[in-house]
Design an enzyme around this catalytic site. Structure first.
Site, PDB file in Angstrom:
ATOM      1  N   ARG A 272      -4.566   4.624  -7.845  1.00 34.11           N
ATOM      2  CA  ARG A 272      -3.929   5.721  -7.161  1.00 34.11           C
ATOM      3  C   ARG A 272      -2.689   5.693  -7.846  1.00 34.11           C
ATOM      4  NH1 ARG A 272      -4.674   5.128  -1.141  1.00 34.11           N
ATOM      5  NH2 ARG A 272      -4.281   2.902  -1.633  1.00 34.11           N
TER       6      ARG A 272
ATOM      7  N   ASP B 246       0.776  -1.019  -0.190  1.00 32.57           N
ATOM      8  CA  ASP B 246       0.071   0.011  -0.092  1.00 32.57           C
ATOM      9  C   ASP B 246       0.991   1.207   0.123  1.00 32.57           C
ATOM     10  OD1 ASP B 246      -2.109   1.599  -0.092  1.00 32.57           O
ATOM     11  OD2 ASP B 246      -2.518   1.642   2.462  1.00 32.57           O
TER      12      ASP B 246
ATOM     13  N   GLU C 293      -3.750  13.025   9.765  1.00 33.95           N
ATOM     14  CA  GLU C 293      -4.326  13.104   8.252  1.00 33.95           C
ATOM     15  C   GLU C 293      -5.630  12.359   8.039  1.00 33.95           C
ATOM     16  OE1 GLU C 293      -5.038  10.313   4.568  1.00 33.95           O
ATOM     17  OE2 GLU C 293      -4.366   9.601   6.847  1.00 33.95           O
TER      18      GLU C 293
ATOM     19  N   ARG D 295       3.413  12.977  10.325  1.00 34.86           N
ATOM     20  CA  ARG D 295       2.236  12.901   9.765  1.00 34.86           C
ATOM     21  C   ARG D 295       1.507  11.509  10.278  1.00 34.86           C
ATOM     22  NH1 ARG D 295       0.034   9.803   5.576  1.00 34.86           N
ATOM     23  NH2 ARG D 295      -1.298  10.812   3.982  1.00 34.86           N
TER      24      ARG D 295
ATOM     25  N   HIS E  30      -0.614  11.906  -3.068  1.00 36.20           N
ATOM     26  CA  HIS E  30      -0.814  10.431  -3.327  1.00 36.20           C
ATOM     27  C   HIS E  30      -1.851   9.927  -3.407  1.00 36.20           C
ATOM     28  CE1 HIS E  30      -0.699   9.844   0.984  1.00 36.20           C
ATOM     29  NE2 HIS E  30      -0.935   8.748   0.757  1.00 36.20           N
TER      30      HIS E  30
ATOM     31  N   ASP F  59      -0.733   8.865  10.140  1.00 35.99           N
ATOM     32  CA  ASP F  59      -1.577   8.120   8.919  1.00 35.99           C
ATOM     33  C   ASP F  59      -2.953   7.665   9.745  1.00 35.99           C
ATOM     34  OD1 ASP F  59      -1.743   7.101   6.249  1.00 35.99           O
ATOM     35  OD2 ASP F  59      -2.073   5.099   7.488  1.00 35.99           O
TER      36      ASP F  59
ATOM     37  N   GLN G  74      -3.200  -5.440   5.881  1.00 40.68           N
ATOM     38  CA  GLN G  74      -2.785  -4.374   6.937  1.00 40.68           C
ATOM     39  C   GLN G  74      -3.988  -4.750   7.906  1.00 40.68           C
ATOM     40  OE1 GLN G  74      -3.933  -1.450   3.890  1.00 40.68           O
ATOM     41  NE2 GLN G  74      -2.064  -0.223   4.437  1.00 40.68           N
TER      42      GLN G  74
HETATM   43  C1  GLC Z   1      -3.668   6.918   4.396  1.00 42.13           C
HETATM   44  C2  GLC Z   1      -2.722   6.981   3.329  1.00 42.13           C
HETATM   45  C3  GLC Z   1      -3.232   6.095   2.193  1.00 42.13           C
HETATM   46  C4  GLC Z   1      -3.379   4.488   2.676  1.00 42.13           C
HETATM   47  C5  GLC Z   1      -4.247   4.655   3.995  1.00 42.13           C
HETATM   48  C6  GLC Z   1      -3.885   3.243   4.836  1.00 42.13           C
HETATM   49  O1  GLC Z   1      -4.823   7.617   4.019  1.00 42.13           O
HETATM   50  O2  GLC Z   1      -2.493   8.308   2.910  1.00 42.13           O
HETATM   51  O3  GLC Z   1      -2.424   6.133   0.936  1.00 42.13           O
HETATM   52  O4  GLC Z   1      -3.710   3.852   1.712  1.00 42.13           O
HETATM   53  O5  GLC Z   1      -3.796   5.571   4.833  1.00 42.13           O
HETATM   54  O6  GLC Z   1      -2.807   3.170   5.376  1.00 42.13           O
END
Ligand code: GLC
Length: 638
Positions: free
Chosen positions: A510, A131, A316, A272, A385, A274, A242
């Site tokens: 993406r 990912d 984020e 950052r 991204h 996530d 994940q």
């Molecule tokens: C965040 C990232 C993205 C990823 C997701 C899972 O949103 O920016 O690219 O797929 O987390 O980690």
């Protein structure tokens, strides 16, 4: 808490005293946040002691140079609000090669004006199930594809010398299924089973699935994956590889706090975080943005504040506008949760306005966005991204007179290039067959029409596309907050379809907007459109850096919508007033001169930083004339 720290430290030098003062100042908050989540946990006291130990050790392991930088930042106050910071997000391998090679590109970045780098995930992540690096199998080992920890250290040193800031990702919500915790859990170790959400049968998964939306409905439907080796259903909100971490377990929180400090002590300036919206789950909810997720983020922030006060947090949270605002903190913790959030609402609304030529939906969102607490700030951007989500509120769309479903349908058709009037080349991402919800993939240049214009070899279409690109960038550069360019956009790179032949990427479109930079081609100077975009971006950055009114003091005032095609706002500090105006319309727009005087001031002469022209204002019944997609960055001269 203070006693635990006192016991742990032998050498109580001046450095310890400063740390200790911060510890005392934050102790009550840390304890109460921790206890509000883990107060009833059987290992509560032991884990709380562990948390304090983690904080103390983090500070002890922080190198002297970083402590000095902490002091300087504290002294400067609000270092992160400065208009002099301009960022870029980049994949180490796709931008440069290895970490060492990024060092070779610092001059390029410097020339452009970028002084803040977001290196996309660089820690170990299994190839093919990565990912883009957001499935981490070791939080402390750099993936050999990118280099070694020492390479990061030396890059960081070079950056420090050049006065550049660094941001790295901290993937808080999940690990790769190859992480050692996941492997142990799979093997049946009860300690690590408790690090994840694992179930013998579908009873609880079914209850959770009933209200949890799907993030990747096409490639990873549902929120659980059956793992044959251990005969368990494991929560996997993102991809099947994940695994979501179980934050009801304080040992998970402490282990991840320790990882956060590891990043802080690498010298990262902004971490950052996530996907923080997802870290707490509860049956009967969407399992996003829950109050406990905010409590845990506040706890992370207060701990960081004690041991590494120069490090800022970016949450984020790409969620509904009102939910994004909560990541700055609420109530007693207002301004004490994340220092930054992505201005995802504004970003999406710029794309909205570019497609419709109408800025009213964007304007409808501003009163909410203006509630950002003082001292916290935005990351502003046009592309990153990820995909572009259209998750802003229906009532914002409705208040502009549009029907939300039809409006979003139009936007999806427009940017996927299906609409007959659209010059865009993009694609729908994660279409949910049940709801028809979808997001949008595509590079800045392709979505603005450059790919199509180049294919058709139309110079007029190229010039319109470039105007659109610069309009979008200028708007996000002037808003307030740190603008982050997405690498490749400064060269006007169009979509890259090579991902389709890589089975580790082909399921995720993406990748079409995550280009591989061809430096040889760039340096040959044949990419004329790209060169024009690069020069214009460089100019925008210069303008931003020299105008102190653009620092983010929350000093933005949007103008009344005198013309629905034109978005405009004023940025002001004592001694400097800037009007930023953006024509999203495809035709000439007329803006009454009254717009400059509606706040009661007399504005006679303006200087446009973009064109270098001086402009005399006219009477209220006359107009400033704006070409299609033109923007002005006007400073009041008198
Ligand atoms: C965040 C990232 C993205 C990823 C997701 C899972 O949103 O920016 O690219 O797929 O987390 O980690």
């Amino acid at each position: 808490m203070a006693e635990i720290a006192n016991e742990l430290v032998v050498n109580k030098d001046a450095d310890f005293q400063a740390f200790y003062t911060r510890l005392i100042a934050n102790a009550a908050a840390i304890e109460s946040l921790f206890m509000s989540i883990y107060g009833a946990h059987p290992q509560r006291d032991q884990q709380f002691k562990q948390l304090v130990t983690t904080i103390v050790l983090a500070h002890q392991n922080r190198r002297a140079a970083l402590k000095k930088i902490d002091e300087e930042k504290l002294h400067k106050g609000n270092w992160h609000l400065s208009q002099e910071i301009v960022g870029m997000s980049l994949y180490v391998d796709r931008f440069a090669g290895k970490i060492q090679d990024v060092g070779q590109r610092l001059d390029y970045l410097n020339d452009l004006g970028v002084n803040f780098l977001h290196l996309m995930p660089i820690f170990e992540s299994p190839l093919g199930e990565s990912d883009g690096g957001y499935a981490v199998s070791d939080f402390r080992k750099i993936d050999p594809r990118f280099g070694k920890l020492e390479d990061l250290h030396s890059l960081k040193m070079d950056m420090e010398q050049k006065g550049m800031y660094l941001m790295l990702d901290f993937v808080l919500n999940h690990t790769s299924h190859h992480h050692e915790w996941a492997l142990k859990a799979k093997a049946g170790d009860p300690v690590y089973r408790d690090f994840y959400y694992m179930y013998d049968d579908r009873q609880i998964p079914d209850q959770l699935d009933a209200t949890m939306p799907e993030i990747f409905p096409e490639s990873s439907p549902g929120n659980f994956t059956y793992i044959n080796e251990c005969r368990q259903w494991v929560m996997t909100v993102f991809h099947h590889y994940q695994w979501d971490l179980n934050y009801t377990n304080p040992a998970v929180f402490n282990a991840m706090l320790d990882n956060l400090f590891f990043y802080a002590n690498l010298g990262v300036d902004i971490v950052r975080i996530d996907a923080p919206a997802f870290i707490w789950k509860k049956i009967g909810t969407t399992c996003q943005n829950l109050p406990e997720a905010h409590t845990l983020l506040c706890l992370l922030k207060q701990c960081l504040q004690v041991a590494a006060p120069g490090v800022a947090l970016l949450g984020e949270a790409i969620v509904a506008p009102a939910e994004i605002m909560k990541y700055f903190g609420q109530g007693l913790y207002t301004g004490r949760e994340c220092d930054f959030a992505y201005n995802a609402t504004q970003m999406a609304l710029q794309w909205d306005a570019l497609a419709t030529g109408d800025t009213r939906v964007m304007l409808a969102a501003q009163p909410l966005l203006a509630q950002k607490p003082k001292g916290s700030s935005w990351i502003t951007y046009t592309r990153c991204h990820d995909d572009i989500g259209l998750g802003y509120d229906d009532n914002m769309i409705a208040s502009a007179g549009f029907q939300p479903y039809a409006h979003r349908k139009f936007l999806k058709e427009y940017y996927s290039g299906v609409h007959p009037d659209s010059p865009a080349t993009g694609a729908l991402f994660s279409v949910n067959p049940k709801t028809q919800d979808a997001r949008i993939s595509g590079s800045l240049a392709s979505l603005c029409g450059l790919e199509k214009a180049q294919k058709e070899n139309s110079s007029s279409a190229r010039s319109i596309a470039i105007r659109k690109i610069m309009l979008m960038q200028a708007h996000s550069f002037m808003l307030g907050g740190i603008p982050i360019l997405f690498y490749g956009d400064e060269q006007g790179l169009v979509n890259d379809y090579s991902y389709l032949s890589d089975p580790g990427k082909s399921y995720d479109n993406r990748w079409m907007h995550r280009p591989i930079i061809n430096w040889e081609l760039w340096e040959k100077g044949n990419n004329q459109d790209g060169q024009e975009i690069y020069n214009a971006t460089q100019q925008l950055i210069r303008i931003r850096k020299k105008l102190p009114a653009l620092a983010d003091f929350g000093n933005i005032r949007w103008l009344t919508p005198h013309n629905i095609h034109v978005a405009g706002f004023m940025r002001e500090i004592p001694g400097q007033t800037i009007y930023c105006l953006f024509n999203y319309g495809s035709t000439t727009a007329y803006l009454t001169w009254f717009a400059f005087r509606e706040s009661g001031r007399s504005v006679k002469q303006l200087y446009d930083h973009w064109s270098g022209n001086k402009i005399e204002t006219g009477p209220d019944h006359e107009y400033l004339i704006m070409d299609p997609y033109q923007f002005f960055l006007l400073e009041v001269v008198e």
